[in-house]
Structures are given as structure tokens and as C-alpha cells.
Scaffold this motif. Sequence first.
Motif, PDB file in Angstrom:
ATOM      1  N   GLU A  53       0.845  -1.195   0.000  1.00 44.30           N
ATOM      2  CA  GLU A  53       0.000   0.000   0.000  1.00 44.30           C
ATOM      3  C   GLU A  53       0.879   1.243   0.000  1.00 44.30           C
ATOM      4  N   ARG A  54       0.479   2.193  -0.813  1.00 41.04           N
ATOM      5  CA  ARG A  54       1.118   3.508  -0.823  1.00 41.04           C
ATOM      6  C   ARG A  54      -0.012   4.534  -0.796  1.00 41.04           C
ATOM      7  N   ASP A  55       0.039   5.432   0.173  1.00 40.24           N
ATOM      8  CA  ASP A  55      -0.983   6.476   0.294  1.00 40.24           C
ATOM      9  C   ASP A  55      -2.396   5.886   0.299  1.00 40.24           C
ATOM     10  N   ASP A  56      -2.602   4.860   1.123  1.00 39.95           N
ATOM     11  CA  ASP A  56      -3.902   4.202   1.294  1.00 39.95           C
ATOM     12  C   ASP A  56      -4.447   3.583   0.014  1.00 39.95           C
ATOM     13  N   ARG A  57      -3.562   3.191  -0.906  1.00 39.43           N
ATOM     14  CA  ARG A  57      -3.960   2.586  -2.171  1.00 39.43           C
ATOM     15  C   ARG A  57      -3.085   1.365  -2.405  1.00 39.43           C
ATOM     16  N   ILE A  58      -3.701   0.239  -2.752  1.00 42.62           N
ATOM     17  CA  ILE A  58      -2.924  -0.966  -3.043  1.00 42.62           C
ATOM     18  C   ILE A  58      -2.234  -0.794  -4.389  1.00 42.62           C
ATOM     19  N   VAL A  59      -0.909  -0.988  -4.380  1.00 40.52           N
ATOM     20  CA  VAL A  59      -0.104  -0.834  -5.594  1.00 40.52           C
ATOM     21  C   VAL A  59       0.634  -2.117  -5.963  1.00 40.52           C
ATOM     22  N   GLY A  60       0.454  -3.173  -5.177  1.00 42.44           N
ATOM     23  CA  GLY A  60       1.097  -4.436  -5.479  1.00 42.44           C
ATOM     24  C   GLY A  60       0.440  -5.578  -4.735  1.00 42.44           C
TER      25      GLY A  60
END
Length: 169
Positions: A65-72
Motif C-alpha cells: 500500500e502507498r498512500d492508502d492505495r494498493i499498488v502491489g
Amino acid sequence: MTVDLAGTLVVRRTDVTDQDAIARMLAGMSDQNLYHRFQTPIGSPPRPALVRHLASPDGAAWVAERDDRIVGHAMWAWVRGAARPTAEFAVIVAESDQGRGLGERLLREATEHAAKVGAAQFLVIVSAANGAVLRTVRRHWPTATTEREGSLINFTLPAPARGRGVRGC
């Protein structure tokens, strides 16, 4: 849970509450990236059964998660009918976060866990067109056994002895 030095990236185990966020990540990806991961169309939005499996596989899964968003996302699942305990791995990283080592970081979490719970070997099935994953596997596991099945390459990788850590990633 793992946090990078900037404090903006968190790698953690998945749970069923991640399903909507995983679906959003997949919906925002290119067809090529999705095909490299799934080797088939997955629908838009992705089918709920697929997302449930990604959040809760027969093995384990992680998200970044980066900035409350799943990125992987990375996961492993037991291979049914294998002669030795075999864990199959899969990783997908949002285009915005590719090329920064996140896929390898997620793969390291998954391989260490699978080895710890008894996997004797690993299986990675890769599209022959997915140069990034092909290079990663060949760099970290140069002794991997390979088998070509049409446009796919199956890598069988040795798992480390329990408690010895995972070399490579």
C-alpha cells in the motif's frame, strides 16, 4: 508489516477486507500488465471470485500500500498433485510502482513464508513476453528448471532449507 524508510509504503498480509481495494488496483491496470499476471482476460471490473481468491488463497498473500492505495499484490498457493510440496507464486505491481524493486520485495515475503511452512520447491509460471519477471527469476534462481508450454515458461525453483532464509530476492 514492513514500512520503507520514507514511511509511505506498507507491505502486509491480505485479508478479506482488501477485496475492493485489490479490485480497484486491477481495474486501473493495462491489459498487457493483467495478461502478464493472469494469462487470460479477467474482466472489468475483475470477477469477484478472482478477487476473493487473491485476498485469501490456499497459501498466503500480501499487498503493498502507498498512500492508502494498493499498488502491489503477491501470493502463493499449494500446487495440487505435485510429487513434492510445491508452492506456486504470482506477483503484480501497478504500473506507477514498477521498476523500483517492489515486485521482488513482495516475492521475497511470499517465498520466505512458503519455505517456512514446508514448501520443498517453488513454481513460477511466466509469459514468455514478460521480460521483467523472466529476468528476475533467472537472476535470483539461475539453477531453476524450465519447461516451455506454448507461450508460457514454467520455472521450478529450489526452496531453501527451513530456517535458512531465501536467497535471491
